[in-house]
Design a protein around this motif. Structure first.
Motif, PDB file in Angstrom:
ATOM      1  N   PHE A   1      -1.991   1.179   2.976  1.00  0.00           N
ATOM      2  CA  PHE A   1      -2.296   2.457   2.734  1.00  0.00           C
ATOM      3  C   PHE A   1      -4.022   1.911   1.706  1.00  0.00           C
ATOM      4  O   PHE A   1      -5.036   2.975   1.804  1.00  0.00           O
ATOM      5  CB  PHE A   1      -1.740   3.319   1.658  1.00  0.00           C
TER       6      PHE A   1
ATOM      7  N   SER B   1      -6.341   1.244   4.411  1.00  0.00           N
ATOM      8  CA  SER B   1      -7.032   2.281   5.139  1.00  0.00           C
ATOM      9  C   SER B   1      -7.977   3.302   4.234  1.00  0.00           C
ATOM     10  O   SER B   1      -8.392   3.733   4.490  1.00  0.00           O
ATOM     11  CB  SER B   1      -6.195   3.874   5.236  1.00  0.00           C
TER      12      SER B   1
ATOM     13  N   SER C   1      -5.461   9.267  13.087  1.00  0.00           N
ATOM     14  CA  SER C   1      -4.665   8.544  12.870  1.00  0.00           C
ATOM     15  C   SER C   1      -3.520   9.287  13.284  1.00  0.00           C
ATOM     16  O   SER C   1      -2.499   8.281  12.863  1.00  0.00           O
ATOM     17  CB  SER C   1      -5.104   9.320  11.018  1.00  0.00           C
TER      18      SER C   1
ATOM     19  N   VAL D   1      -1.679   2.380   9.529  1.00  0.00           N
ATOM     20  CA  VAL D   1      -2.503   2.281   8.867  1.00  0.00           C
ATOM     21  C   VAL D   1      -2.936   3.894   9.321  1.00  0.00           C
ATOM     22  O   VAL D   1      -3.617   4.643   8.513  1.00  0.00           O
ATOM     23  CB  VAL D   1      -3.328   1.573   9.529  1.00  0.00           C
TER      24      VAL D   1
ATOM     25  N   GLY E   1      -2.338   5.903   6.179  1.00  0.00           N
ATOM     26  CA  GLY E   1      -3.014   5.304   5.135  1.00  0.00           C
ATOM     27  C   GLY E   1      -4.128   7.007   4.966  1.00  0.00           C
ATOM     28  O   GLY E   1      -5.035   6.827   4.454  1.00  0.00           O
TER      29      GLY E   1
ATOM     30  N   ASN F   1      -3.672   9.538   4.896  1.00  0.00           N
ATOM     31  CA  ASN F   1      -3.879   9.660   3.307  1.00  0.00           C
ATOM     32  C   ASN F   1      -4.956  10.316   2.556  1.00  0.00           C
ATOM     33  O   ASN F   1      -5.387  11.278   1.595  1.00  0.00           O
ATOM     34  CB  ASN F   1      -3.368   8.768   2.347  1.00  0.00           C
TER      35      ASN F   1
ATOM     36  N   GLN G   1      -7.241   5.715  -3.319  1.00  0.00           N
ATOM     37  CA  GLN G   1      -6.591   5.289  -2.779  1.00  0.00           C
ATOM     38  C   GLN G   1      -6.404   3.944  -2.340  1.00  0.00           C
ATOM     39  O   GLN G   1      -5.572   3.187  -2.377  1.00  0.00           O
ATOM     40  CB  GLN G   1      -6.041   6.173  -1.544  1.00  0.00           C
ATOM     41  N   THR G   2      -7.786   3.232  -2.133  1.00  0.00           N
ATOM     42  CA  THR G   2      -7.419   1.639  -2.205  1.00  0.00           C
ATOM     43  C   THR G   2      -7.244   1.276  -3.791  1.00  0.00           C
ATOM     44  O   THR G   2      -6.062   0.025  -3.823  1.00  0.00           O
ATOM     45  CB  THR G   2      -9.234   1.768  -1.894  1.00  0.00           C
TER      46      THR G   2
ATOM     47  N   TYR H   1      -3.579   2.355  -4.382  1.00  0.00           N
ATOM     48  CA  TYR H   1      -2.271   1.376  -3.444  1.00  0.00           C
ATOM     49  C   TYR H   1      -2.330  -0.426  -3.879  1.00  0.00           C
ATOM     50  O   TYR H   1      -1.346  -0.719  -3.819  1.00  0.00           O
ATOM     51  CB  TYR H   1      -2.296   1.606  -2.332  1.00  0.00           C
TER      52      TYR H   1
END
Length: 430
Positions: free
Chosen positions: A60, A63, A83, A112, A115, A118, A375-376, A379
């Motif tokens: 995630f 991604s 995705s 992936v 992610g 997401n 989100q990087t 996660y």
């Protein structure tokens, strides 16, 4: 912005968002309950199990870097469709895997895809539902909780009836069905009602046979906002200087860290500390997961309706975590249901971060970049939780130090909440 009827001219988009949300946790939740059965046919050594366990938050996080670039190159809807294809393919690859390596690669491919989905859902909501951001975010956040619970419940019965390969493969159908509305969107879409060609990853209002999100004046206004925003390729770097972006990453990451650590270790902690049975510990873990439902429904709507509510909501999430962790630390056997319910309410920070990605960005391309950034960061922090808690538990042969660590993480949300309470957009900080 004046709210339009929810279904008016955007039925396909609404169905698409909700179906994607139902797909986004199936690769994670469908496999863990039947790992023992898979291991009877495919030897799974501790290294493979460790990789599979760590793969979700790491995939995630990766991604978050991939999705904005993919959306910029091929378009937002096309990237979301890609995705779903990756998820469906990943489900099938691991269902028919002859060995551990193929099983792992199939899992990574599916994760992936998750992610990327997401990251892209918040900007998709912004594009199609700028007048209903809070409502749509609450709906899809709740359905993501459903997509976590249902696979875990049905994985074992299906494996008993038809085998573990069928139990894994059937979730390909969910991703395939979720792709149908987006294929229809792309087939029916006409060019935006503005004079100049626009990058699909950056446009705001678009048309699907009829005007979707506004008239030409609204589209021109959105294009003007984009014109003032930094070039998309520079946004990722510029976000490093944004206090609001970092604050969102911290609250998202704190929620992820607490949730991943709890799903990994809470049953063991309860057996050791609260002296409950293994069955009771499993039921309490289900209670922890269930507490996300009311938060997913209410928090995005409250945050969207009351712009100054972000700070108090962050403080509330932090307070829930503190009460739960302190209870488990100081009096675990006194009221384990209360402590678990409180700790399970702390991840209200997760749907809050999702809706604030839209509310704290002006230009559509900023929303895409901000979603990837948050989100990087989030996660990556989430991946740390189970490892650190496990290491601290092994090193001290107890749960005091791990719980103190989780309490220390909660401290991070306080300055983040203060930043978000200012209600500034990321664009104003770039």
């Amino acid at each position: 912005m004046t709210a339009r009827p929810l279904w008016a001219g955007r039925t396909l988009a609404l169905l698409g968002v909700l179906l994607v949300a139902l797909s986004l946790r199936t690769p994670v939740a469908a496999m863990s309950p039947i790992l023992d059965r898979i291991g009877r046919d495919i030897p799974l050594d501790p290294v493979v199990l460790g990789i599979i366990g760590a793969a979700p938050p790491l995939a995630f996080a990766a991604s978050g870097l991939l999705a904005p670039s993919l959306a910029r190159r091929i378009g937002l809807e096309q990237a979301l469709l890609a995705s779903l294809v990756a998820m469906a393919a990943g489900h099938l690859v691991r269902a028919f895997a002859p060995e551990a390596l193929v099983l792992t690669l199939g899992s990574v491919l599916a994760l992936v895809g998750v992610g990327v989905g997401n990251v892209l859902l918040p900007p998709v909501v912004r594009r199609y539902f700028p007048d209903r951001v809070g409502l749509i975010t609450s709906l899809y956040a709740t359905l993501m909780s459903v997509s976590t619970a249902v696979p875990a419940l049905v994985a074992v019965p299906v494996a008993d009836a038809a085998g573990w390969r069928v139990s894994l493969a059937m979730w390909m159908l969910v991703a395939a069905i979720a792709a149908v509305p987006w294929v229809a969107v792309l087939v029916r879409r006409r060019p935006p009602a503005i004079a100049e060609p626009v990058d699909l990853a950056r446009t705001g209002p678009i048309e699907l046979g009829a005007v979707e999100l506004g008239d030409a004046q609204a589209a021109a206004t959105e294009a003007a906002v984009e014109h003032r925003a930094p070039p998309p390729r520079r946004l990722g770097i510029r976000l490093l200087r944004s206090p609001t972006a970092w604050a969102l990453g911290v609250i998202f990451g704190s929620s992820s860290l607490g949730a991943y650590a709890s799903f990994a270790w809470l049953p063991t902690l309860l057996v050791d500390q609260a002296r409950v049975t293994e069955a009771a510990a499993g039921a309490l873990l289900a209670l922890y997961a269930f507490m996300g439902f009311p938060a997913g429904l209410l928090v995005p709507v409250i945050a969207a309706r009351f712009p100054r509510s972000a700070g108090p909501l962050v403080a509330l999430g932090g307070a829930f975590f503190v009460v739960g962790y302190l209870g488990l630390l100081l009096a675990p056997g006194a009221a384990p249901v209360l402590w678990v319910a409180s700790a399970g309410s702390g991840p209200l920070l997760f749907p809050l971060a999702l809706v604030l990605i839209n509310l704290r960005s002006d230009a559509p391309q900023t929303t895409v970049a901000l979603s990837g950034f948050v989100q990087t960061v989030g996660y990556l922090l989430g991946a740390v939780g189970p490892f650190v808690v496990g290491i601290l538990h092994d090193a001290t042969d107890g749960w005091t130090v791990p719980l103190v660590f989780l309490l220390a993480v909660v401290v991070l949300v306080l300055p983040a909440g203060a930043v978000l309470a200012r209600a500034r957009t990321v664009d104003s900080e770039l």
